[in-house]
Scaffold this motif. Structure first.
Motif, mmCIF file in Angstrom:
data_model
loop_
_atom_site.group_PDB
_atom_site.id
_atom_site.type_symbol
_atom_site.label_atom_id
_atom_site.label_comp_id
_atom_site.label_asym_id
_atom_site.label_seq_id
_atom_site.Cartn_x
_atom_site.Cartn_y
_atom_site.Cartn_z
ATOM 1 N N ASN A 8 0.923 -1.023 -0.237
ATOM 2 C CA ASN A 8 0.125 0.023 -0.018
ATOM 3 C C ASN A 8 1.141 1.147 -0.007
ATOM 4 O O ASN A 8 2.006 1.317 0.763
ATOM 5 N N ARG A 9 0.525 2.142 -0.683
ATOM 6 C CA ARG A 9 1.475 3.456 -1.292
ATOM 7 C C ARG A 9 1.520 4.226 0.071
ATOM 8 O O ARG A 9 1.699 4.613 0.078
ATOM 9 N N GLY A 10 0.286 4.133 1.009
ATOM 10 C CA GLY A 10 0.137 4.906 2.146
ATOM 11 C C GLY A 10 0.812 4.519 2.821
ATOM 12 O O GLY A 10 1.518 4.987 3.981
ATOM 13 N N MET A 11 1.492 3.059 3.012
ATOM 14 C CA MET A 11 2.076 2.357 4.034
ATOM 15 C C MET A 11 3.377 3.062 4.086
ATOM 16 O O MET A 11 4.377 3.149 4.790
ATOM 17 N N ILE A 12 3.916 3.271 2.838
ATOM 18 C CA ILE A 12 5.822 3.134 2.407
ATOM 19 C C ILE A 12 5.999 4.512 2.991
ATOM 20 O O ILE A 12 6.782 5.297 3.249
ATOM 21 N N GLU A 13 5.260 5.927 2.607
ATOM 22 C CA GLU A 13 4.452 7.343 2.766
ATOM 23 C C GLU A 13 4.916 7.499 4.104
ATOM 24 O O GLU A 13 5.137 8.407 5.020
ATOM 25 N N GLN A 14 3.636 7.221 5.087
ATOM 26 C CA GLN A 14 4.207 6.965 6.261
ATOM 27 C C GLN A 14 5.071 6.114 7.707
ATOM 28 O O GLN A 14 5.213 6.713 8.288
ATOM 29 N N GLY A 15 5.793 5.300 7.048
ATOM 30 C CA GLY A 15 6.910 4.249 7.577
ATOM 31 C C GLY A 15 6.844 4.406 8.885
ATOM 32 O O GLY A 15 7.026 3.961 9.516
ATOM 33 N N ARG A 16 4.863 3.090 8.828
ATOM 34 C CA ARG A 16 5.124 2.121 9.282
ATOM 35 C C ARG A 16 5.455 1.191 8.958
ATOM 36 O O ARG A 16 6.194 0.507 8.422
ATOM 37 N N THR A 17 5.809 0.710 10.690
ATOM 38 C CA THR A 17 6.035 -0.811 10.307
ATOM 39 C C THR A 17 5.541 -2.272 10.640
ATOM 40 O O THR A 17 4.870 -1.796 11.470
ATOM 41 N N ILE A 18 5.566 -3.418 10.166
ATOM 42 C CA ILE A 18 4.649 -3.783 10.312
ATOM 43 C C ILE A 18 4.971 -4.888 11.745
ATOM 44 O O ILE A 18 6.411 -5.007 12.287
ATOM 45 N N ASN A 19 4.040 -4.976 12.504
ATOM 46 C CA ASN A 19 3.956 -6.193 14.065
ATOM 47 C C ASN A 19 3.893 -7.388 13.720
ATOM 48 O O ASN A 19 2.636 -7.747 13.387
ATOM 49 N N VAL A 20 4.655 -7.721 13.812
ATOM 50 C CA VAL A 20 4.534 -9.552 13.670
ATOM 51 C C VAL A 20 3.950 -10.375 14.959
ATOM 52 O O VAL A 20 3.184 -10.944 14.635
ATOM 53 N N PHE A 21 4.326 -9.628 16.261
ATOM 54 C CA PHE A 21 3.417 -10.649 17.331
ATOM 55 C C PHE A 21 2.660 -9.628 17.516
ATOM 56 O O PHE A 21 1.591 -8.185 17.468
ATOM 57 N N ASP A 22 1.752 -10.105 17.762
ATOM 58 C CA ASP A 22 0.310 -9.859 18.846
ATOM 59 C C ASP A 22 0.659 -9.109 19.585
ATOM 60 O O ASP A 22 0.946 -8.838 20.512
ATOM 61 N N THR A 23 -0.997 -8.851 20.283
ATOM 62 C CA THR A 23 -0.892 -7.394 21.636
ATOM 63 C C THR A 23 -0.728 -8.452 22.440
ATOM 64 O O THR A 23 -0.320 -7.922 23.752
#
Length: 146
Positions: A8-23
Motif C-alpha cells: 500500500n502506498r500510504g504504508m510506505i509514505e507514513q513509515g509504519r512498521t509491520i507488527n509481527v507479534f499480537d497484543t
C-alpha cells in the motif's frame, strides 16, 4: 526473477512498521522480560556478594530479594515513565541505571567511593543517551514523533 510484493502506498509514505507479534505477546513480554532481567541481576549481585565463596542459603535469599526489588522497580518504570515529560523520563531511567550499577559494584569488595563514582558515571551517560533519544523522538508534550 523474484519481485517484491506490492504494498500500500500510504504504508510506505507514513513509515509504519509491520507488527509481527499480537497484543497478547506484547503484554506477556512486558512482564516476562523484566522478570528474566531481574533474575540475571539477582544472580549477579549474589555472585558478587559471595566473592568466590560457597553458596549459602543467605546468599540465595539475597539474590532472590534483589531480583524481586529489581523486577518491581523495572516494571514500575516501564509503566510510569511513558507518562512523564522527556526530561523526567530520561532522569528516571538514568537514576535506575546508575543505582543498579553502583549497587552491583558495592556488593564486591570495593570502596564506597568507587561504586558511587561508577554509579554517577553510568547515570550521566544514560541520561545523555536517553535525553537525546527522547528529544529526537518526542515533541515537547511527550507525544511520539516518528
Amino acid at each position: 526473477m523474484a519481485h517484491a510484493a506490492p504494498r500500500n502506498r500510504g504504508m510506505i509514505e507514513q513509515g509504519r512498521t509491520i507488527n509481527v507479534f499480537d497484543t497478547r505477546t506484547h503484554r506477556m513480554a512486558r512482564i516476562v522480560l523484566p522478570v528474566l532481567a531481574a533474575l540475571v541481576y539477582g544472580f549477579w549481585a549474589a555472585a558478587n556478594r559471595r566473592y568466590g565463596g560457597p553458596i549459602t542459603g543467605w546468599n540465595l535469599l539475597f539474590g532472590f530479594l534483589t531480583a524481586l526489588v529489581f523486577a518491581v522497580v523495572l516494571i514500575t518504570l516501564l509503566t510510569v515513565t511513558p507518562k512523564l515529560r522527556r526530561e523526567l523520563h530520561a532522569l528516571a531511567w538514568a537514576s535506575f541505571a546508575g543505582i543498579a550499577a553502583g549497587f552491583l559494584l558495592s556488593q564486591s569488595n570495593t570502596s564506597v567511593l568507587r561504586s558511587t563514582a561508577l554509579g554517577v558515571g553510568v547515570m550521566a551517560g544514560t541520561f545523555l543517551i536517553m535525553f537525546y533519544r527522547y528529544c529526537t523522538k518526542e515533541d515537547a508534550e511527550g507525544h511520539r514523533v516518528e
